[in-house]
Design a protein around this motif. Structure first.
Motif, PDB file in Angstrom:
ATOM      1  N   LEU A 127      28.832 -14.334 -14.112  1.00  0.00           N
ATOM      2  CA  LEU A 127      30.003 -13.460 -14.213  1.00  0.00           C
ATOM      3  C   LEU A 127      29.604 -11.992 -14.053  1.00  0.00           C
ATOM      4  O   LEU A 127      30.320 -11.207 -13.419  1.00  0.00           O
TER       5      LEU A 127
ATOM      6  N   ASN B 160      27.102 -10.819 -12.269  1.00  0.00           N
ATOM      7  CA  ASN B 160      26.848 -10.584 -10.845  1.00  0.00           C
ATOM      8  C   ASN B 160      28.155 -10.507 -10.059  1.00  0.00           C
ATOM      9  O   ASN B 160      28.291  -9.682  -9.142  1.00  0.00           O
ATOM     10  N   ALA B 161      29.111 -11.377 -10.415  1.00  0.00           N
ATOM     11  CA  ALA B 161      30.403 -11.374  -9.713  1.00  0.00           C
ATOM     12  C   ALA B 161      31.137 -10.057  -9.920  1.00  0.00           C
ATOM     13  O   ALA B 161      31.841  -9.579  -9.026  1.00  0.00           O
TER      14      ALA B 161
ATOM     15  N   CYS C 176      29.696  -8.301  -6.491  1.00  0.00           N
ATOM     16  CA  CYS C 176      30.597  -8.975  -5.555  1.00  0.00           C
ATOM     17  C   CYS C 176      32.027  -8.460  -5.621  1.00  0.00           C
ATOM     18  O   CYS C 176      32.817  -8.730  -4.723  1.00  0.00           O
TER      19      CYS C 176
ATOM     20  N   ALA D 188      34.470  -9.502  -7.393  1.00  0.00           N
ATOM     21  CA  ALA D 188      35.296 -10.703  -7.250  1.00  0.00           C
ATOM     22  C   ALA D 188      36.562 -10.608  -8.097  1.00  0.00           C
ATOM     23  O   ALA D 188      36.573  -9.988  -9.156  1.00  0.00           O
TER      24      ALA D 188
ATOM     25  N   VAL E 218      36.684 -16.401 -10.167  1.00  0.00           N
ATOM     26  CA  VAL E 218      35.434 -17.165 -10.236  1.00  0.00           C
ATOM     27  C   VAL E 218      35.775 -18.589 -10.682  1.00  0.00           C
ATOM     28  O   VAL E 218      36.541 -18.776 -11.637  1.00  0.00           O
TER      29      VAL E 218
ATOM     30  N   ARG F  66      31.401 -20.369  -8.055  1.00  0.00           N
ATOM     31  CA  ARG F  66      31.755 -19.750  -6.776  1.00  0.00           C
ATOM     32  C   ARG F  66      32.753 -18.632  -7.035  1.00  0.00           C
ATOM     33  O   ARG F  66      33.629 -18.767  -7.901  1.00  0.00           O
ATOM     34  N   ASP F  67      32.614 -17.526  -6.292  1.00  0.00           N
ATOM     35  CA  ASP F  67      33.568 -16.427  -6.432  1.00  0.00           C
ATOM     36  C   ASP F  67      34.146 -16.072  -5.074  1.00  0.00           C
ATOM     37  O   ASP F  67      33.703 -16.576  -4.039  1.00  0.00           O
TER      38      ASP F  67
ATOM     39  N   GLY G 183      34.350 -12.863  -3.930  1.00  0.00           N
ATOM     40  CA  GLY G 183      33.981 -11.472  -3.726  1.00  0.00           C
ATOM     41  C   GLY G 183      33.482 -11.179  -2.335  1.00  0.00           C
ATOM     42  O   GLY G 183      33.717 -11.934  -1.385  1.00  0.00           O
TER      43      GLY G 183
ATOM     44  N   TRP H   3      21.264 -20.505  -4.551  1.00  0.00           N
ATOM     45  CA  TRP H   3      22.366 -19.562  -4.372  1.00  0.00           C
ATOM     46  C   TRP H   3      22.460 -19.181  -2.911  1.00  0.00           C
ATOM     47  O   TRP H   3      21.518 -19.366  -2.134  1.00  0.00           O
TER      48      TRP H   3
ATOM     49  N   GLY I 234      32.451 -14.867  -0.309  1.00  0.00           N
ATOM     50  CA  GLY I 234      32.044 -15.001  -1.701  1.00  0.00           C
ATOM     51  C   GLY I 234      30.599 -15.426  -1.844  1.00  0.00           C
ATOM     52  O   GLY I 234      29.812 -15.412  -0.880  1.00  0.00           O
TER      53      GLY I 234
END
Length: 377
Positions: free
Chosen positions: A301, A303-304, A308, A310, A313, A330-331, A333, A362, A369
């Motif tokens: 979360l 990182n997203a 990203c 995003a 998520v 998966r997001d 973003g 990853w 995304g």
């Protein structure tokens, strides 16, 4: 959880600037058609510069993630040159320096502050020169330059403030995710400690008393103090109770925390992004794996949010044949760059999975995304 997505202010600002650039050409076309005014030189030259400006605006402004940083900056340089040409060639049209304001505003998204400041200064000179070409006095040119200096400065400062506010919001959301994960981990630890305390109390108090009772009854049986069999039945009952207590203690010590409820609490505390959690039937995790999953979700979360940007998520937990679980996130973003360099977050995920003999993968998700898959045997 609501699926209503917050409208990005950057998108709104981009739409307004794009529409504005399209509208600015309408009066030029109308005045040309009526013969009231015409650009300097061949009319087609102004429209070629306008087409180049629009292409650079659309590709560099809206497709910057697709074309990359280098191409975006080259397109921005084309915008600066095209905007200057539009203003100078279209000197008879006094509203065209608005193109310069748009160019300075867009530069805040892709260039350092000192470069944006240089663009503002150049644009002020272009606006002043266009005023002189139109036949106005030096005083009018100076006033025009000052006006567009203020307009550009205001737009640039507003967008810089917007960028900083957005960055602060991302940092706050990331901190919120870390705090929610830490709170969930602390809550699970507290519940585990309470279960252990209860199990110790049961074992030390009730278990000890039942053991003493069974011993006394055993002695009474051997001394023949109860020929009617009551002592034997009491001894059996005491043995059964002792077995039940030991079973209860074992269940309290080994009871796995509710992983789905823990992840739902983390997801529910985040204002953005919207997090959807799905835990398949058959997923079981002990305290150590629950803590590892919570920390992995926290990193995902974070990182997203930070990298990203995003809005949504999706987190799925499914069982692995032979025992263990699979965490898939998966997001929607921006997705990773062409060459993803793992940071502390991704390395932390790999280290947590490797501690259980698992692995982490990853990469980019389709159509956009980032996706992370971790396996904990």
């Amino acid at each position: 959880m609501s699926d209503v997505r917050r409208i990005d202010p950057n998108v709104v600002a981009g739409l307004i600037m794009s529409v504005l650039c399209g509208v600015l050409a309408v009066p030029v076309a109308l005045e040309q058609a009526a013969g009231a005014a015409s650009p300097l030189g061949p009319p087609w030259l102004w429209w070629v510069a306008y087409a180049a400006f629009l292409v650079a605006l659309v590709v560099g402004g809206w497709l910057d993630e697709v074309v990359g940083v280098t191409a975006t900056r080259a397109l921005l340089a084309l915008m600066v040159v095209a905007a200057a040409a539009l203003v100078l060639i279209g000197a008879p049209f006094g509203w065209l320096p608005i193109f310069l304001v748009v160019t300075a505003a867009i530069s805040t998204y892709h260039l350092p502050g000192r470069v944006t400041a240089a663009i503002v200064v150049v644009n002020v000179g272009v606006a002043a020169v266009a005023t002189l070409i139109a036949g106005d006095s030096v005083q009018v040119a100076a006033v025009t330059g000052a006006i567009y200096l203020l307009l550009q400065s205001a737009s640039v400062l507003l967008l810089v403030t917007l960028h900083r506010e957005e960055a602060s919001r991302r940092r706050l959301a990331a901190a919120h995710a870390e705090l929610a994960a830490a709170g969930a981990a602390l809550a699970e630890t507290s519940r585990t400690q309470e279960r252990l305390r209860i199990s110790r109390e049961l074992h030390d108090l009730v278990g000890h008393q039942l053991t003493a009772l069974a011993l006394e009854l055993e002695i009474a049986t051997h001394t023949g103090a109860d020929p009617g069999g009551h002592v034997a039945r009491a001894r059996t009952l005491a043995g059964d109770l002792l077995t039940d207590v030991r079973t209860t203690v074992g269940q309290l010590r080994g009871r796995a925390p509710d992983l789905a409820a823990t992840l739902e609490r983390i997801a529910g505390q985040l204002p953005r992004p919207v997090v959807h959690v799905y835990v398949a039937d058959g997923v079981a995790a002990d305290e150590e794996r629950t803590l590892a999953v919570v920390r992995c979700v926290q990193e995902i979360l974070t990182n997203a949010i930070r990298h990203c940007d995003a809005d949504t998520v999706w987190i799925d937990l499914s069982p692995v044949p032979g025992g263990g679980l699979r965490l898939s996130a998966r997001d929607d973003g921006r997705g990773p760059a062409a060459d993803v360099v793992p940071g502390n977050g991704l390395r932390g995920l790999a280290e947590r999975a490797e501690a259980f003999g698992g692995s982490v993968d990853w990469g980019p998700a389709a159509p956009r995304g980032f996706v992370v898959t971790a396996v904990l045997p």
